[in-house]
Structure formats: C-alpha cells, structure tokens
Design a protein around this motif. Structure first.
Motif: not given
Length: 266
Positions: A163-188
């Motif tokens: 489980h997680g909050v918005c920061q956790d979801h962002a980190h998981v998405f960023i990691t997966c998106a990069r693995a799929l070849g997409f540049p990705a970044r965190y936004v506050s």
C-alpha cells in the motif's frame, strides 16, 4: 480556473538550534498550462538567504534559521491560474537532457517485484494507452493508504508494503515507465480537492515523456491525468529532487512539524 493557496509549515524544537539551512521548493513558476498571478513566501524565525533555479529549473529559496531559535514557520500564499490540458505539459525544458530522466535513483531502482508488476501489465496500444494502463495496474497492486507515511520509500519496498500514498505511487510509476523506455520524473505540487479546502500535505504525481506530446502527467493515486485543479511546483528524478522542504541542521534538538494547507477556487 483560478486557485488560491495558503500553506504554512511550522517547525518546533525542544532546544535552541545553533545553525540550520533549508532548501524550499514551494514557489511555482509560470509554465505551459499555468500562470502565476501572485505568490509570496514569508519566513518567521529565519530568513531567505538566496533564491536560485536548480538543475530542473525549479525555483528554490535557501532559508537560514535565526541562531538559537526554537521555532520557524514558512508561509506560502498565492494565486495561480490553471488551464486544463489533459495532463499534457509539452516539450522538455530546463538545464538537463531528456535522457537523464531514464536514469534510476536509490528510490527508483528496478527489482524483482517491479519486474513482475511490469510483466503483468497490459502493454498493447499507443504509448498513452500503455501508460494509463500502467497507472491503473499500479493502483490495483498498491492501494492508497495513509498508513504509509515515509516520503522516501524505495519503489521496490512500496510493493513489499502492499500500500502507499501519492509519493509511493509516483515512485513505482516512474520506475516502471523508465523500464519500459519512457523518460519519467516526479512532480510535487498542490491539488484542489472537491470535498474539502483544508488539507494535511502537498500532493505528488508523475510525468512521462511521450513521443509527439512531450511530458504528460499521471496522478496514479486518483487514476487521472492532472487537470485545472493541479498546480505544478517542482520536478525531479524522484522525491528527493523535488521535495517541498529539505535541509540540514546542527545540534541534537528534537523536531516536531505541523502543516496547515488550504487550496480553493478563487
């Protein structure tokens, strides 16, 4: 939509602090889709030493404590006009190349659980289809829960927690998106909620760079792309690069922090 923000962060210490510095990323900029009407930062118990732009073109205020203080308060007030661009921010700007956003960090390292999550996600369709599907897949695997309060939990550890909050979801998405070849970044930034004005914290989401569109936002926790209720403040490779407040202090004083935040339509 015109949004009004009042954000107070109050620190108290159980003994005087001899020296402390904080990097404050709480000053949004006019960017595609948002225009700053007015914005002010007030510091009580300290002062702004210098203001500068970091490598991601975020506005940063370097705040020092008044020596011997036991309290400091940082108050942000401002008005921002935001347009709904369906989450599309546009081409890469700033001072770093696009390829940098495919580099992993301590918080966005791929691991076996993340690899399994990616393998089980739908990867057919357009890049936007893949990324929206990834966002929904992450939320299903990691339900939103405020039981997770650490802002800098690594993505692999988020899956272990389940489980997680918005920061956790962002980190998981960023990691997966990069693995799929997409540049990705965190936004506050800030989000105007539909059911309340008073909030406990700022918000966070992710952006991925999509061919022909540029940066596109994904709020995994809410299952949408950012609309006119969102104010972008800072971006980075992960939370640590876009944290609203970070810093250092000398001494052994115990610290307590409280936040008062209001976001409403003007």
């Amino acid at each position: 939509m015109r949004l009004r923000v009042e954000h107070k962060t109050h620190y108290t210490y159980n003994e005087p602090v001899p020296y402390a510095l904080q990097q404050v990323r709480l000053r949004p900029k006019s960017r595609p889709g948002q225009t700053i009407v007015d914005w002010d930062i007030e510091v009580r118990g300290g002062q702004v030493e210098v203001a500068f732009e970091d490598e991601h073109a975020n506005s940063v205020d370097l705040v020092s404590f008044t020596p011997g203080e036991t309290e400091i308060e940082i108050i942000c007030r401002g008005t921002v006009h935001v347009d709904d661009h369906n989450g599309v921010v546009g081409p890469q700007g700033g001072y770093v190349p696009l390829w940098l956003f495919q580099r992993s960090t301590d918080l966005t390292k791929i691991g076996p659980q993340l690899e399994a999550l990616i393998a089980s996600a739908e990867q057919e369709g357009t890049p936007l289809d893949v990324l929206h599907g990834l966002s929904a897949h992450i939320l299903a695997a990691v339900p939103y829960s405020t039981d997770q309060s650490a802002a800098d939990l690594a993505a692999e550890d988020v899956l272990s927690a389940g489980h997680g909050v918005c920061q956790d979801h962002a980190h998981v998405f960023i990691t997966c998106a990069r693995a799929l070849g997409f540049p990705a970044r965190y936004v506050s930034g800030y989000l105007m909620m539909d059911d309340r004005i008073d909030q406990d914290a700022t918000h966070a989401w992710a952006e991925a760079h999509v061919p022909e569109l540029g940066w596109v936002g994904f709020d995994i926790s809410n299952g949408i792309s950012p609309d006119a209720r969102y104010i972008r403040v800072a971006t980075g490779l992960d939370y640590r690069g876009a944290a609203p407040i970070s810093g250092l202090r000398f001494g052994k004083a115990g610290e307590a922090m409280s936040v008062a935040l209001q976001v409403q339509q003007q």
